[in-house]
Design a protein around this motif. Structure first.
Motif, PDB file in Angstrom:
ATOM      1  N   TYR A   1      44.725 -61.760  19.514  1.00 42.94           N
ATOM      2  CA  TYR A   1      45.282 -60.466  19.914  1.00 42.94           C
ATOM      3  C   TYR A   1      46.671 -60.638  20.531  1.00 42.94           C
TER       4      TYR A   1
ATOM      5  N   TRP B   1      49.106 -61.093  17.898  1.00 42.34           N
ATOM      6  CA  TRP B   1      49.468 -59.831  17.237  1.00 42.34           C
ATOM      7  C   TRP B   1      50.579 -59.124  17.997  1.00 42.34           C
TER       8      TRP B   1
ATOM      9  N   TYR C   1      46.034 -46.174  10.226  1.00 42.02           N
ATOM     10  CA  TYR C   1      45.580 -47.152  11.224  1.00 42.02           C
ATOM     11  C   TYR C   1      44.165 -46.843  11.695  1.00 42.02           C
ATOM     12  N   PHE C   2      43.834 -45.564  11.688  1.00 42.13           N
ATOM     13  CA  PHE C   2      42.489 -45.153  12.072  1.00 42.13           C
ATOM     14  C   PHE C   2      41.451 -45.783  11.151  1.00 42.13           C
TER      15      PHE C   2
ATOM     16  N   GLY D   1      39.618 -50.572  10.502  1.00 38.94           N
ATOM     17  CA  GLY D   1      38.309 -51.217  10.515  1.00 38.94           C
ATOM     18  C   GLY D   1      37.591 -51.048   9.182  1.00 38.94           C
ATOM     19  N   HIS D   2      37.717 -49.863   8.587  1.00 40.72           N
ATOM     20  CA  HIS D   2      37.084 -49.599   7.299  1.00 40.72           C
ATOM     21  C   HIS D   2      37.685 -50.509   6.232  1.00 40.72           C
TER      22      HIS D   2
ATOM     23  N   ASN E   1      39.110 -53.324   6.740  1.00 39.20           N
ATOM     24  CA  ASN E   1      38.639 -54.683   7.013  1.00 39.20           C
ATOM     25  C   ASN E   1      37.266 -54.911   6.403  1.00 39.20           C
TER      26      ASN E   1
ATOM     27  N   SER F   1      44.841 -61.494   6.943  1.00 36.65           N
ATOM     28  CA  SER F   1      44.412 -60.325   6.174  1.00 36.65           C
ATOM     29  C   SER F   1      43.736 -59.253   7.024  1.00 36.65           C
TER      30      SER F   1
ATOM     31  N   ARG G   1      44.207 -54.579  11.052  1.00 36.65           N
ATOM     32  CA  ARG G   1      44.660 -54.046  12.334  1.00 36.65           C
ATOM     33  C   ARG G   1      46.079 -54.498  12.645  1.00 36.65           C
TER      34      ARG G   1
END
Lengths: 333, 269
Positions: A6, A9, A212-213, A216-217, A219, A277, A280
């Motif tokens: 993190y 990032w 961006y929302f 997770g999907h 990913n 990859s 996020r």
């Protein structure tokens, strides 16, 4: 350690923001009249004179448009690659850009460029890309378990067909129309209509937030559609929403800035190489990377044959084509 | 004994091609159920019906007496974890892969993993013996290791039922036994309900408490391993002559095949 990731990032985003800022200053300083860094600061703080007018009315809008279009095209490509799980998909290869070009060409030929005043061509561009989205949607998303190669080849064929139709139009129309079409299809960040620039800028930021929302999907989709479903994702709806969103973002960008190919291919590809990859970080970095790339390409386009300008699509097309071939050979190994 | 999953008269499949015919069975909490049957008998279709991958035309599935239709897709993912046969191999580390199992518990605007997520991922990576690969890329590992990691991811979902579609296909016997021993351990120690499709009848006999034998889209027979795995039923369903005996050590049913030459009583010439 994951927590270290993190922090990493944050560093990546800070580095990209710094590069973007540097490129913005470069784009502000270079042109028919060159300004130094201190001159730019000086002009912008004084807020008067012809230099201020050059920066405010010519260079800044161009930079804003460049960053927004670059970012939009880049994350559109990234999203399409994510939902199709194929690194070679992008708005350009799927024919969405070609559709926009065809819409604009038809508007020029039928002489209806002023129906909606200054925003006629962009509207026809969006209509053209929406038409392509509908065609692709019926081919690729309606059925389940569609072969990705079919989608990709259909997209390439759609691009080919639209460019053939555009060529047909160009061959049969007046020289005045011909010039307008050529000028538009080659792509340029020169846009006198500030309202349009605002729309593109706003759309790109909204797009970034919205996509961006779904980080997770996206990913989870890396594990395959059925695995993502088992993790509690309504994959069919998610893919449809993301597909339409990426296409509309492309449509808006292309209809204002013309065809600028391969940004959505090169940038996510390069960014993935450096940041991994995970969507996020990929989404933010691709957006910033796209903005940086398009601003640099625009500087090149303005500098190479100065005082004349090269179409920006030429620059992105050459670099993108080479990277596309490299990616293709790599993925077939 | 607590009934955990109840499949009631379900009909599902691919209209015009293949349909299951009114399937009924129950799964008890903490049981280990194997679904067996020849190719094309409907095992995977049944599996997909239960997991929601294909819609159910009629009938109901109840989880703890509550109709599965009332569950959201996320709630389902908190109760059922599924290990599919086909594993995609993304370029992510093993830890990232296993952490994906926490997705059903993420809140709408939660983008980062919590300390609890990391703790659970570590726990299940250790349990499945893949912790040593945590920073290795998933795509670089062998099929057997990837299968173990998929199981670790499924466990990280903290499910009440673990469903597996042929978890041991394409693996050597060492990996087969390792995976099935792991499932048996999870089943015994944590009372985790396990339902798996399995092709190998000997493995089914050795590891499963209950067996559902499918044939032509319906259940041919279901019951304990020794009830179902007898030569009459196997010959009828698989159209293959076999001999069944009791494994001398585990006392579970063991199946032996007979070649055509032996059957015809011929000598090698």
């Amino acid at each position: 350690m994951m927590r270290k990731k993190y922090l990493n990032w944050i560093n990546i985003v800070l580095i990209l923001l710094t590069i973007l800022l540097a490129v913005i200053f470069l784009a502000l300083s270079l042109g028919e009249i060159n300004f130094s860094f201190s001159q730019i600061i000086n002009i912008l703080t004084k807020k008067e004179g012809i230099e201020y007018s050059i920066l405010l009315n010519i260079r800044i809008p161009r930079i804003v448009l460049g960053a927004a279009v670059g970012g939009s095209l880049s994350i559109s490509g990234l999203v399409l690659q994510g939902i199709y799980r194929n690194p070679l998909v992008e708005p350009y290869t799927l024919g969405i850009s070609g559709g926009a070009a065809l819409g604009v060409s038809l508007a020029i030929v039928f002489n209806i460029q002023q129906v909606f005043q200054g925003i006629t061509l962009p509207i026809f561009g969006i209509l053209g890309s929406v038409a392509m989205i509908i065609i692709l949607y019926f081919i690729s998303l309606r059925k389940q378990n569609i072969n990705i190669n079919t989608v990709l080849l259909t997209g390439v064929m759609i691009s080919f067909m639209t460019s053939s139709i555009i060529m047909f139009i160009m061959a049969t129309t007046t020289s005045e129309n011909l010039q307008s079409i050529v000028f538009w299809t080659m792509g340029s960040l020169e846009e006198p209509n500030i309202f349009l620039i605002k729309i593109v800028f706003f759309a790109s930021l909204m797009g970034l937030l919205f996509i961006y929302f779904f980080a997770g999907h996206l990913n989870a989709l890396r594990l395959g559609e059925s695995n993502a479903k088992h993790l509690g994702i309504d994959t069919t709806t998610t893919i449809k929403i993301l597909f339409v969103f990426a296409s509309v973002m492309t449509g808006i960008s292309v209809s204002v800035a013309g065809i600028i190919g391969f940004v959505g291919l090169i940038i996510p590809h390069l960014v993935r190489y450096f940041v991994g990859s995970d969507f996020r970080i990929l989404i933010i970095s691709s957006f910033l990377g796209g903005a940086i790339f398009l601003l640099l390409s625009d500087i090149l386009a303005r500098m190479i044959i100065a005082p004349n300008e090269l179409p920006i699509g030429v620059i992105t097309g050459i670099i993108g084509g080479v990277i596309f071939i490299i990616a293709l050979t790599k993925s077939s190994k | 004994m607590k009934r955990q999953l109840e499949i009631e008269n379900i009909v599902c499949g691919y209209p015009g091609k293949f349909m299951l015919k009114s399937i009924n069975f129950e799964v008890i909490k903490g049981s280990f159920t194997g679904i067996i049957g020849p190719n094309g008998s409907g095992k995977t279709t049944l599996f997909r019906g239960i997991t929601g991958e294909i819609p159910i035309n009629s009938g109901n599935i109840y989880f703890k007496n509550r109709n599965l239709k009332e569950f959201t897709i996320k709630q389902k993912a908190q109760k059922f974890a599924i290990v599919t046969q086909k594993i995609e191999t993304p370029n992510i580390t093993v830890e990232e892969y296993v952490l994906m199992g926490r997705f059903p518990y993420k809140k709408p605007f939660q983008f980062l993993e919590t300390t609890e997520d990391f703790r659970l991922a570590e726990k299940y990576m250790k349990m499945t013996g893949v912790f040593k690969y945590k920073d290795t890329l998933f795509s670089e590992l062998s099929g057997g290791e990837q299968q173990l990691i998929s199981i670790a991811k499924a466990l990280t979902q903290e499910p009440e039922i673990l469903l597996l579609d042929e978890p041991t296909s394409h693996l050597d016997i060492a990996h087969q036994v390792r995976i099935l021993n792991l499932l048996q351990r999870l089943n015994n120690q944590y009372d985790l309900t396990v339902i798996m499709i399995i092709h190998d009848l000997n493995l089914a006999g050795e590891y499963c408490d209950n067996i559902v034998m499918m044939n032509n889209g319906h259940i041919h027979k279901s019951g304990s391993a020794s009830d179902v795995l007898n030569y009459e039923d196997i010959e009828e369903v698989y159209k293959t002559p076999v001999v069944t005996r009791e494994n001398p050590i585990s006392k579970k049913p063991a199946i032996f095949l007979i070649s055509e030459r032996v059957l015809q009583g011929k000598q090698k010439t």
